[in-house]
Motif scaffolding. Sequence first.
Motif, PDB file in Angstrom:
ATOM      1  N   ASP A   1     118.961  59.625   9.212  1.00 10.31           N
ATOM      2  CA  ASP A   1     120.099  60.511   9.450  1.00 10.31           C
ATOM      3  C   ASP A   1     120.739  60.916   8.126  1.00 10.31           C
ATOM      4  N   LEU A   2     120.906  59.955   7.221  1.00  4.96           N
ATOM      5  CA  LEU A   2     121.483  60.271   5.914  1.00  4.96           C
ATOM      6  C   LEU A   2     120.605  61.247   5.145  1.00  4.96           C
ATOM      7  N   ARG A   3     119.296  61.094   5.234  1.00  5.70           N
ATOM      8  CA  ARG A   3     118.401  62.028   4.546  1.00  5.70           C
ATOM      9  C   ARG A   3     118.590  63.457   5.074  1.00  5.70           C
ATOM     10  N   ASN A   4     118.797  63.583   6.374  1.00  2.00           N
ATOM     11  CA  ASN A   4     119.064  64.918   6.937  1.00  2.00           C
ATOM     12  C   ASN A   4     120.377  65.486   6.412  1.00  2.00           C
ATOM     13  N   TRP A   5     121.395  64.628   6.277  1.00  2.00           N
ATOM     14  CA  TRP A   5     122.674  65.071   5.724  1.00  2.00           C
ATOM     15  C   TRP A   5     122.522  65.496   4.265  1.00  2.00           C
ATOM     16  N   ILE A   6     121.747  64.745   3.488  1.00  2.00           N
ATOM     17  CA  ILE A   6     121.539  65.114   2.087  1.00  2.00           C
ATOM     18  C   ILE A   6     120.904  66.491   1.993  1.00  2.00           C
ATOM     19  N   GLN A   7     119.917  66.723   2.834  1.00  2.00           N
ATOM     20  CA  GLN A   7     119.240  68.023   2.828  1.00  2.00           C
ATOM     21  C   GLN A   7     120.221  69.154   3.153  1.00  2.00           C
ATOM     22  N   LEU A   8     121.070  68.944   4.142  1.00  2.39           N
ATOM     23  CA  LEU A   8     122.039  69.979   4.524  1.00  2.39           C
ATOM     24  C   LEU A   8     123.084  70.166   3.426  1.00  2.39           C
ATOM     25  N   ALA A   9     123.556  69.076   2.840  1.00  5.60           N
ATOM     26  CA  ALA A   9     124.547  69.173   1.767  1.00  5.60           C
ATOM     27  C   ALA A   9     123.974  69.909   0.556  1.00  5.60           C
ATOM     28  N   GLN A  10     122.718  69.641   0.237  1.00  3.36           N
ATOM     29  CA  GLN A  10     122.081  70.347  -0.875  1.00  3.36           C
ATOM     30  C   GLN A  10     121.985  71.847  -0.574  1.00  3.36           C
ATOM     31  N   GLN A  11     121.578  72.174   0.629  1.00  2.00           N
ATOM     32  CA  GLN A  11     121.422  73.574   1.008  1.00  2.00           C
ATOM     33  C   GLN A  11     122.753  74.326   0.911  1.00  2.00           C
TER      34      GLN A  11
ATOM     35  N   THR B   1     129.593  61.680   7.445  1.00  2.00           N
ATOM     36  CA  THR B   1     128.518  61.232   8.319  1.00  2.00           C
ATOM     37  C   THR B   1     128.977  60.037   9.145  1.00  2.00           C
ATOM     38  N   SER B   2     128.194  59.686  10.137  1.00  3.43           N
ATOM     39  CA  SER B   2     128.413  58.464  10.910  1.00  3.43           C
ATOM     40  C   SER B   2     127.454  57.362  10.494  1.00  3.43           C
ATOM     41  N   CYS B   3     126.756  57.551   9.374  1.00  9.61           N
ATOM     42  CA  CYS B   3     125.742  56.598   8.935  1.00  9.61           C
ATOM     43  C   CYS B   3     126.380  55.270   8.547  1.00  9.61           C
ATOM     44  N   SER B   4     125.799  54.180   9.017  1.00  5.93           N
ATOM     45  CA  SER B   4     126.206  52.838   8.623  1.00  5.93           C
ATOM     46  C   SER B   4     124.952  51.979   8.515  1.00  5.93           C
ATOM     47  N   PHE B   5     125.007  50.963   7.680  1.00  6.74           N
ATOM     48  CA  PHE B   5     123.767  50.271   7.321  1.00  6.74           C
ATOM     49  C   PHE B   5     123.813  48.762   7.501  1.00  6.74           C
ATOM     50  N   ASN B   6     124.911  48.259   8.012  1.00  2.11           N
ATOM     51  CA  ASN B   6     125.051  46.815   8.174  1.00  2.11           C
ATOM     52  C   ASN B   6     124.493  46.398   9.527  1.00  2.11           C
ATOM     53  N   HIS B   7     123.184  46.559   9.669  1.00  2.00           N
ATOM     54  CA  HIS B   7     122.502  46.251  10.933  1.00  2.00           C
ATOM     55  C   HIS B   7     121.381  45.255  10.665  1.00  2.00           C
ATOM     56  N   SER B   8     121.326  44.206  11.453  1.00  2.00           N
ATOM     57  CA  SER B   8     120.272  43.202  11.264  1.00  2.00           C
ATOM     58  C   SER B   8     118.903  43.733  11.669  1.00  2.00           C
ATOM     59  N   ASP B   9     118.866  44.710  12.565  1.00  2.00           N
ATOM     60  CA  ASP B   9     117.609  45.285  13.040  1.00  2.00           C
ATOM     61  C   ASP B   9     117.112  46.318  12.030  1.00  2.00           C
ATOM     62  N   PRO B  10     115.963  46.098  11.391  1.00  2.00           N
ATOM     63  CA  PRO B  10     115.460  47.064  10.409  1.00  2.00           C
ATOM     64  C   PRO B  10     115.247  48.454  10.994  1.00  2.00           C
ATOM     65  N   ALA B  11     114.849  48.525  12.251  1.00  2.00           N
ATOM     66  CA  ALA B  11     114.626  49.833  12.871  1.00  2.00           C
ATOM     67  C   ALA B  11     115.934  50.618  12.988  1.00  2.00           C
ATOM     68  N   GLU B  12     117.021  49.909  13.263  1.00  2.00           N
ATOM     69  CA  GLU B  12     118.312  50.575  13.338  1.00  2.00           C
ATOM     70  C   GLU B  12     118.743  51.072  11.959  1.00  2.00           C
ATOM     71  N   ARG B  13     118.518  50.263  10.938  1.00  2.00           N
ATOM     72  CA  ARG B  13     118.827  50.717   9.582  1.00  2.00           C
ATOM     73  C   ARG B  13     118.006  51.941   9.223  1.00  2.00           C
ATOM     74  N   GLU B  14     116.740  51.935   9.579  1.00  2.00           N
ATOM     75  CA  GLU B  14     115.874  53.075   9.279  1.00  2.00           C
ATOM     76  C   GLU B  14     116.370  54.349   9.975  1.00  2.00           C
ATOM     77  N   ARG B  15     116.876  54.179  11.181  1.00  2.00           N
ATOM     78  CA  ARG B  15     117.402  55.356  11.898  1.00  2.00           C
ATOM     79  C   ARG B  15     118.580  55.969  11.144  1.00  2.00           C
ATOM     80  N   HIS B  16     119.449  55.119  10.631  1.00  2.00           N
ATOM     81  CA  HIS B  16     120.603  55.625   9.890  1.00  2.00           C
ATOM     82  C   HIS B  16     120.192  56.201   8.530  1.00  2.00           C
ATOM     83  N   ILE B  17     119.192  55.617   7.897  1.00  2.00           N
ATOM     84  CA  ILE B  17     118.688  56.173   6.637  1.00  2.00           C
ATOM     85  C   ILE B  17     118.103  57.566   6.878  1.00  2.00           C
TER      86      ILE B  17
END
Length: 271
Positions: A86-96, A68-84
């Motif tokens: 994205d990671l949730r979508n990756w988890i769903q695809l990996a599980q499938q 993934t391209s997910c990264s979490f070292n962002h001071s902006d909470p909204a940016e962190r939420e966007r990456h979270i």
Amino acid sequence: MKLAFSTLACPQWSTEQIVENARQMGYDALELRLLDGAVLDPVKDAEKVKQAVALSRANGLEVCTFDTSCSFNHSDPAERERHIADLRNWIQLAQQLQVPLLRVFGGAGNPDTYSQQEENAWVADALRQAAPQAEQAGVTIVLETHDGFASARRTAEVLQAVASPAVSALWDSHHPYRVGESVDEVVQALNGHIAHVHVKDARRLDTDPYGWQLVLLGEGEVPVREQLQALRQQGYQGYVSVEWEKKWHPEIPDPEVALPQHIALMKQWTA
């Protein structure tokens, strides 16, 4: 150990070429970062990814990791939420698709503005939010020793704060060495939490004290052979994946040269 390579190595190859070359060269698995030369998105590229996984398995290859391209070292909470998200979508695809590993980044960081403790807390909090979904899905999120988190010690601090069996470490061979950590120090810091490994070799550039040149395996100064031996001594049974960064460094040798060279030497070193 099982041997894989990241599709970062071959941006010009079609999916069919990737699979056929991996099979002929003797690799056990693929790590998907690119398809058709483009970085993957878990939503818009889901069908393409499904087809690549199916083709790989039809040819006796596993897909061990989605990068993934997910990264979490962002001071902006909204940016962190966007990456979270994205990671949730990756988890769903990996599980499938029953792909066991998802690579994520801590991020580059801004040490002149925020403390390491603040940045670690952002990354740990993001991973804690995704961890229950990963646990339920049977997927392991692997935090790469990269960027601001190149240090295995720092990566280990984040893993300790997350404290989930679904969050572990990806040991990139180059970056902890680049920041001065020995093989023994990496192994001790990560202490049994290494779930995936990236192999690359490099040498320092005389013209730039902060610059490195990627080179074929064994032609640089990264102690990859020692790293592989240490993993064997630890009983590591996971994947060791060649991360030949042809996509980002088009000047380095072509995958037709690099990928056979890497697997031949890795098999020799792990025999």
